[in-house]
Write a protein that holds these residues in place. Structure first.
Motif, PDB file in Angstrom:
ATOM      1  N   LEU A  29       0.794  -1.227   0.000  1.00 19.30           N
ATOM      2  CA  LEU A  29       0.000   0.000   0.000  1.00 19.30           C
ATOM      3  C   LEU A  29       0.829   1.281   0.000  1.00 19.30           C
ATOM      4  CD1 LEU A  29      -2.863  -0.950   2.503  1.00 19.30           C
ATOM      5  CD2 LEU A  29      -2.868  -1.069   0.020  1.00 19.30           C
ATOM      6  N   VAL A  30       2.115   1.188   0.342  1.00 15.55           N
ATOM      7  CA  VAL A  30       2.924   2.401   0.446  1.00 15.55           C
ATOM      8  C   VAL A  30       4.137   2.348  -0.475  1.00 15.55           C
ATOM      9  CG1 VAL A  30       4.232   3.906   1.988  1.00 15.55           C
ATOM     10  CG2 VAL A  30       2.172   2.766   2.828  1.00 15.55           C
ATOM     11  N   PHE A  31       5.006   1.376  -0.254  1.00 16.04           N
ATOM     12  CA  PHE A  31       6.284   1.356  -0.964  1.00 16.04           C
ATOM     13  C   PHE A  31       6.119   1.133  -2.469  1.00 16.04           C
ATOM     14  CE2 PHE A  31       7.931  -0.329   3.294  1.00 16.04           C
ATOM     15  CZ  PHE A  31       8.134   0.953   3.757  1.00 16.04           C
ATOM     16  N   LEU A  32       5.285   0.202  -2.861  1.00  8.62           N
ATOM     17  CA  LEU A  32       5.119  -0.085  -4.290  1.00  8.62           C
ATOM     18  C   LEU A  32       4.511   1.094  -5.057  1.00  8.62           C
ATOM     19  CD1 LEU A  32       4.026  -3.849  -4.363  1.00  8.62           C
ATOM     20  CD2 LEU A  32       6.221  -2.853  -5.019  1.00  8.62           C
ATOM     21  N   PRO A  33       3.429   1.710  -4.570  1.00  5.70           N
ATOM     22  CA  PRO A  33       2.913   2.886  -5.301  1.00  5.70           C
ATOM     23  C   PRO A  33       3.927   4.021  -5.389  1.00  5.70           C
ATOM     24  CG  PRO A  33       1.251   2.050  -3.797  1.00  5.70           C
ATOM     25  CD  PRO A  33       2.514   1.324  -3.474  1.00  5.70           C
ATOM     26  N   LEU A  34       4.657   4.281  -4.295  1.00  5.06           N
ATOM     27  CA  LEU A  34       5.650   5.351  -4.334  1.00  5.06           C
ATOM     28  C   LEU A  34       6.806   5.002  -5.261  1.00  5.06           C
ATOM     29  CD1 LEU A  34       5.786   6.447  -0.570  1.00  5.06           C
ATOM     30  CD2 LEU A  34       4.484   7.449  -2.461  1.00  5.06           C
ATOM     31  N   SER A  35       7.188   3.745  -5.269  1.00  5.36           N
ATOM     32  CA  SER A  35       8.247   3.322  -6.181  1.00  5.36           C
ATOM     33  C   SER A  35       7.805   3.458  -7.628  1.00  5.36           C
ATOM     34  CB  SER A  35       8.642   1.868  -5.893  1.00  5.36           C
ATOM     35  OG  SER A  35       9.128   1.728  -4.567  1.00  5.36           O
ATOM     36  N   ALA A  36       6.536   3.125  -7.891  1.00  6.38           N
ATOM     37  CA  ALA A  36       6.014   3.272  -9.248  1.00  6.38           C
ATOM     38  C   ALA A  36       6.010   4.739  -9.678  1.00  6.38           C
ATOM     39  CB  ALA A  36       4.602   2.693  -9.328  1.00  6.38           C
ATOM     40  N   LEU A  37       5.722   5.629  -8.723  1.00  5.73           N
ATOM     41  CA  LEU A  37       5.741   7.061  -9.030  1.00  5.73           C
ATOM     42  C   LEU A  37       7.139   7.509  -9.440  1.00  5.73           C
ATOM     43  CD1 LEU A  37       4.419   9.924  -8.916  1.00  5.73           C
ATOM     44  CD2 LEU A  37       5.161  10.008  -6.521  1.00  5.73           C
ATOM     45  N   VAL A  38       8.135   7.083  -8.679  1.00  2.00           N
ATOM     46  CA  VAL A  38       9.514   7.471  -8.982  1.00  2.00           C
ATOM     47  C   VAL A  38       9.971   6.859 -10.297  1.00  2.00           C
ATOM     48  CG1 VAL A  38      11.900   7.369  -8.174  1.00  2.00           C
ATOM     49  CG2 VAL A  38      10.059   7.757  -6.537  1.00  2.00           C
ATOM     50  N   LEU A  39       9.641   5.589 -10.528  1.00  2.00           N
ATOM     51  CA  LEU A  39      10.056   4.934 -11.770  1.00  2.00           C
ATOM     52  C   LEU A  39       9.400   5.570 -12.995  1.00  2.00           C
ATOM     53  CD1 LEU A  39      10.006   1.181 -10.667  1.00  2.00           C
ATOM     54  CD2 LEU A  39      12.002   2.632 -11.069  1.00  2.00           C
ATOM     55  N   LYS A  40       8.164   6.036 -12.828  1.00  2.00           N
ATOM     56  CA  LYS A  40       7.480   6.692 -13.945  1.00  2.00           C
ATOM     57  C   LYS A  40       8.197   7.978 -14.346  1.00  2.00           C
ATOM     58  CE  LYS A  40       4.063   7.012 -16.865  1.00  2.00           C
ATOM     59  NZ  LYS A  40       3.848   6.013 -17.943  1.00  2.00           N
ATOM     60  N   SER A  41       8.738   8.680 -13.361  1.00  2.00           N
ATOM     61  CA  SER A  41       9.464   9.923 -13.671  1.00  2.00           C
ATOM     62  C   SER A  41      10.765   9.644 -14.411  1.00  2.00           C
ATOM     63  CB  SER A  41       9.756  10.702 -12.387  1.00  2.00           C
ATOM     64  OG  SER A  41      10.664   9.997 -11.549  1.00  2.00           O
ATOM     65  N   PHE A  42      11.280   8.401 -14.338  1.00  2.00           N
ATOM     66  CA  PHE A  42      12.511   8.053 -15.035  1.00  2.00           C
ATOM     67  C   PHE A  42      12.321   7.979 -16.545  1.00  2.00           C
ATOM     68  CE2 PHE A  42      14.550   5.749 -11.182  1.00  2.00           C
ATOM     69  CZ  PHE A  42      14.842   7.000 -10.626  1.00  2.00           C
ATOM     70  N   GLU A  43      11.079   8.041 -17.001  1.00  2.00           N
ATOM     71  CA  GLU A  43      10.849   8.060 -18.443  1.00  2.00           C
ATOM     72  C   GLU A  43      11.399   9.332 -19.075  1.00  2.00           C
ATOM     73  OE1 GLU A  43       6.764   7.409 -19.271  1.00  2.00           O
ATOM     74  OE2 GLU A  43       6.708   5.407 -18.363  1.00  2.00           O
ATOM     75  N   LEU A  44      11.593  10.358 -18.256  1.00  2.00           N
ATOM     76  CA  LEU A  44      12.200  11.594 -18.731  1.00  2.00           C
ATOM     77  C   LEU A  44      13.720  11.506 -18.588  1.00  2.00           C
ATOM     78  CD1 LEU A  44       9.836  14.189 -16.974  1.00  2.00           C
ATOM     79  CD2 LEU A  44       9.813  13.576 -19.401  1.00  2.00           C
ATOM     80  N   ASP A  45      14.438  12.077 -19.521  1.00  2.00           N
ATOM     81  CA  ASP A  45      15.878  12.172 -19.315  1.00  2.00           C
ATOM     82  C   ASP A  45      16.156  13.289 -18.309  1.00  2.00           C
ATOM     83  OD1 ASP A  45      15.424  14.512 -20.720  1.00  2.00           O
ATOM     84  OD2 ASP A  45      16.382  13.822 -22.562  1.00  2.00           O
ATOM     85  N   TRP A  46      17.421  13.440 -17.918  1.00  2.00           N
ATOM     86  CA  TRP A  46      17.739  14.397 -16.863  1.00  2.00           C
ATOM     87  C   TRP A  46      17.366  15.817 -17.258  1.00  2.00           C
ATOM     88  CZ3 TRP A  46      18.263  14.770 -11.976  1.00  2.00           C
ATOM     89  CH2 TRP A  46      18.891  15.873 -11.396  1.00  2.00           C
TER      90      TRP A  46
END
Length: 280
Positions: A29-46
């Motif tokens: 309920l916490v770690f996986l959704p937050l991890s998915a949020l961070v991983l989704k932002s990795f679709e952008l380059d720096w």
């Protein structure tokens, strides 16, 4: 002399099972959704990430969101303590009604709260019209945003401090008074140190709640970019534009800043508990 080992079993399961269930629950309920949020932002380059999160519009929304949340939490810290003090230390007609009204922001839909606050504090509202005559505009300004955050955050401080006040032994206050302490000294040296951990907890809860508030703020703020646009609204705008990676990038920044601030508050609370609790 021989002692018989107790065969009493703990009511709750052992540490291994409890810890495993806790880890699974938090991960799901916490770690996986937050991890998915961070991983989704990795679709952008720096470069794209920095362009989204460090734009002038985004920085203006950070300043309003975290600044208004911090100010609202400070206001709730003072008035929440005052409300809790009145509810605990005094008996008066209508006390139960006021005690129930404190929880109203918990039950009231945030959109309803936003509409009600806007109707009251708009330039032509019941209260806002009088301020507007003096050149003070509440709704559609950062003042209105802060007011909405104060409204939704007050119960967190009151309900955190109230049980501690109820458990305080008034004999300590009477002993301090018998030793010649005045009311201010009794409050500063006897009562307030015992309340510091609960006040910090209430502050942290009100601050965290204010950072993520959307419904009540979106009506009273006016949603003007660079002036009254909060970060959650900017994230919604990105989602409406189907820019999911950009929305995730903004969410990641908010997550990181919120985590750091709450970590500092919790560290301060732990230090306060060690200092005041260890000295007793």
């Amino acid at each position: 002399m021989f002692f018989k080992k107790s065969s009493h079993k703990p009511v709750l399961p052992g540490f291994g099972l409890s810890m495993g269930f806790t880890t699974f629950y938090l991960s799901l309920l916490v770690f996986l959704p937050l991890s998915a949020l961070v991983l989704k932002s990795f679709e952008l380059d720096w470069a794209g990430f920095v362009k989204v999160v460090a734009s002038e519009r985004a920085i203006a929304s950070y300043q309003l969101t975290f600044g208004s949340s911090f100010i609202a939490a400070l206001i709730n810290l003072v008035f929440g303590l005052l409300v809790a003090w009145v509810l605990v230390r005094y008996t008066f007609p209508g006390k139960k009604i006021i005690d129930a009204l404190v929880d109203l922001p918990f039950a009231l839909p945030t959109a309803v709260a936003g509409i009600a606050l806007t109707a009251i504090y708009a330039p032509n509202g019941w209260i806002g019209q009088y301020f507007y005559q003096w050149g003070i505009k509440i709704a559609y300004t950062p003042i209105g945003v802060t007011l909405a955050l104060v409204f939704i955050g007050l119960p967190f401080v009151v309900r955190t401090v109230q049980p501690v006040l109820e458990d305080l032994e008034q004999e300590l206050e009477e002993a301090a008074a018998s030793l010649g302490a005045n009311r201010l000294q009794i409050f500063c040296r006897v009562i307030f140190p015992a309340l510091i951990p609960s006040l910090l907890t209430g502050f942290a809860l009100a601050f965290a709640r204010a950072i993520g508030e959307y419904g009540s703020v979106v009506f009273i703020s006016g949603n003007m970019p660079f002036r009254t646009e909060i970060t959650p609204l900017l994230i919604m705008s990105r989602l409406e534009e189907f820019d999911y990676a950009g929305a995730a990038a903004l969410g990641t920044v908010m997550l990181l800043i919120s985590f750091i601030l709450l970590l500092l508050i919790n560290a301060l609370q732990h230090w306060s508990q060690q200092r005041h609790g260890g000295g007793r």
